[in-house]
Design an enzyme around this catalytic site. Structure first.
Site, PDB file in Angstrom:
ATOM      1  N   ARG A 161     -54.372  24.904   3.930  1.00 41.89           N
ATOM      2  CA  ARG A 161     -53.656  23.648   4.170  1.00 41.89           C
ATOM      3  C   ARG A 161     -52.167  23.913   4.068  1.00 41.89           C
ATOM      4  NH1 ARG A 161     -57.133  19.921   4.652  1.00 41.89           N
ATOM      5  NH2 ARG A 161     -55.455  18.490   5.100  1.00 41.89           N
ATOM      6  N   ASP A 180     -44.817  18.830  18.298  1.00 45.87           N
ATOM      7  CA  ASP A 180     -45.657  18.867  17.093  1.00 45.87           C
ATOM      8  C   ASP A 180     -47.006  19.465  17.504  1.00 45.87           C
ATOM      9  OD1 ASP A 180     -47.408  18.367  15.011  1.00 45.87           O
ATOM     10  OD2 ASP A 180     -46.546  16.415  14.530  1.00 45.87           O
ATOM     11  N   GLU A 221     -37.688  29.314  -5.375  1.00 40.85           N
ATOM     12  CA  GLU A 221     -36.757  28.469  -4.601  1.00 40.85           C
ATOM     13  C   GLU A 221     -35.762  29.339  -3.841  1.00 40.85           C
ATOM     14  OE1 GLU A 221     -35.422  26.017  -7.809  1.00 40.85           O
ATOM     15  OE2 GLU A 221     -36.562  24.306  -7.081  1.00 40.85           O
ATOM     16  N   THR A 228     -49.375  22.703  11.757  1.00 40.44           N
ATOM     17  CA  THR A 228     -50.114  22.862  10.506  1.00 40.44           C
ATOM     18  C   THR A 228     -50.943  24.123  10.647  1.00 40.44           C
ATOM     19  OG1 THR A 228     -51.896  21.438  11.309  1.00 40.44           O
ATOM     20  CG2 THR A 228     -50.240  20.406   9.900  1.00 40.44           C
ATOM     21  N   TYR A 248     -42.138  30.907  -9.247  1.00 40.71           N
ATOM     22  CA  TYR A 248     -41.114  30.004  -8.696  1.00 40.71           C
ATOM     23  C   TYR A 248     -40.212  30.788  -7.766  1.00 40.71           C
ATOM     24  CZ  TYR A 248     -40.581  25.121  -9.711  1.00 40.71           C
ATOM     25  OH  TYR A 248     -40.699  23.765  -9.651  1.00 40.71           O
TER      26      TYR A 248
END
Ligand code: DSN
Length: 439
Positions: free
Chosen positions: A251, A216, A67, A242, A65
């Site tokens: 991905r 984009d 964050e 992406t 984790y």
């Protein structure tokens, strides 16, 4: 004497041994690996990642984790995660020449939403390309959260022209609409547009009306990294992308911007939109950025563009009309009505699926059919270029597509096309060395 054709090695030889403990899932993954190795992957938003990318995304970082951001995490134990994320950020910045990179967006949709959060307020007007003329879902479709949070106004493409010079982004429309609507943000970028998108005219129009400009680059990111398309970095205020399409990574998404917007973009991603970042995927992004920094990646990007042009030319010879008359990038959009007036995108996609040619139906500009049926087919060459197909094979692919669609009621013809597809895939295996390093 004809030599017997060796079948592909057993997929089991390629998957990590650890999965043997779950035979049910193992069998499913074997089947998917087999599918990818024995059929043609022509979905324009897909690619084959390297075993190194697979290995990083299957790593123990999935347990962590993290964050926050490197040096500013909310939980302990992030010494390594910090270094991994810093590595990914610095490689992304080097690759694209950007002042700042955020590599945490889980997907392109998240990257776009975070960019909107950073640049505009809910209810503000944003201008973007129409979904039914090639734009993205997250550019304001009413069924996307983006269309519910902001007031989108849309530009489109010029009318089709017999000489193929039409169906280009209508920059006069972009400017007129911008002057009339005074958007806070102008967005460039598309999902089914086969021509180069020059960021410069959008910048000029944005400056003229006092708007921010977002590019984009989800689709052309790899072509930009490979220097075969103009870079929007330093031209647009924010660039979203992406990592799994032409860029050939895992991905995921990323955002690039100037130092002035770094704080707004970072707080929009976390805590604005996402919780803990996927550090295993960020590690895989770091691998992909490093791969794209190698000179070989420029060759790859150049081959993608040449392969798409060869496919476009060969499809035209087979009697297909291409939207925008051809391609400058990694994809072509076929108007099936020219090939056979009754043939829909849905039927064509299903027929091609049966022959091992994987692609997607797509709306074409001013499509009379609903999007679920559609009159177009979108074909991309990024994945099969990775597998090694060249311009000669693109001619073969166009011929197989035409044969399958013409012979769609003839089971023998479809079986024959399926056999030819298998043979082509046998010659161009995307994972000749296996993917076992992922274990
Ligand atoms: N769904 C994605 C595509 O296929 O183009 C949008 O980026």
């Amino acid at each position: 004497m004809t030599m017997p054709i060796a079948g592909p090695p057993s997929p089991s030889a390629f998957l990590p041994g650890a999965l043997a403990g779950d035979p049910e899932l193992h069998a499913l993954l074997e089947r998917e690996l087999e599918r990818q190795r024995t059929s043609l992957q022509l979905i324009a938003s897909e690619n084959f990642t390297s075993p190194a990318v697979l290995a990083a995304s299957a790593s123990v970082l999935t347990n962590k984790y993290s964050e926050g951001y490197p040096g500013r995490r909310y939980y302990g134990g992030n010494v390594v995660a910090d270094q991994v994320e810093d590595l990914a950020r610095s490689r992304a910045m080097e690759l694209f020449g950007a002042e700042h990179a955020n590599v945490q967006p889980h997907a392109g949709a998240n990257a776009n939403l975070a960019a909107y959060l950073a640049l505009v307020e809910p209810g503000d007007t944003i201008m973007a390309m129409r979904l039914d003329q090639g734009g993205h879902l997250t550019h304001g479709s009413p069924v996307s959260i983006t269309g519910k949070l902001y007031r989108f106004v849309a530009y489109g493409v010029t009318p089709a022209a017999p000489d193929g010079s039409g169906e280009r982004i209508d920059l006069d429309m972009v400017r007129d609409l911008a002057i009339r609507e005074r958007p806070r943000l102008i967005v460039a970028g598309a999902t089914a547009y086969s021509r180069v998108i020059d960021p410069q005219p959008f910048r000029e129009i944005a400056d003229e009306v006092g708007a921010r400009f977002m590019f984009d680059a989800a689709h052309p990111a790899g072509l930009i990294a490979g220097k075969v398309h103009p870079s929007p970095v330093g031209v647009a205020d924010v660039v979203t992308l992406t990592t799994h399409k032409t860029l050939r990574g895992p991905r995921g998404g990323a955002i690039l911007c100037g130092a002035d917007l770094a704080k707004s973009v970072d707080s929009a991603v976390f805590p604005g939109l996402q919780g803990g970042p996927l550090e295993h995927v960020i590690a895989a992004k770091a691998v992909a950025f490093a791969e794209a920094l190698k000179p070989e990646f420029r060759d790859y990007a150049s081959k993608v563009v040449h392969n798409a042009a060869a496919l476009a030319q060969a499809l035209t010879v087979q009697g297909f009309r291409l939207v925008a008359g051809g391609t400058d990038n990694h994809l072509v959009l076929i108007d099936l009505r020219s090939f056979e007036s009754e043939l829909t995108g849905k039927v064509a996609q299903e027929v091609l699926d049966r022959t091992g040619i994987t692609c997607n139906r797509n709306a074409i500009p001013n499509d009379p059919r609903p999007p679920f049926v559609a009159s177009g087919l979108r074909l991309g060459v990024s994945a099969e270029t990775t597998a090694g197909l060249g311009e000669a094979e693109m001619v073969e692919v166009a011929s197989l597509i035409a044969r399958a669609l013409r012979g769609r009621e003839d089971q023998d013809e479809l079986a024959s096309v399926r056999g030819a597809v298998r043979e082509l895939c046998r010659r161009f295996d995307p994972y000749p060395g296996g993917v076992a390093s992922a274990g």
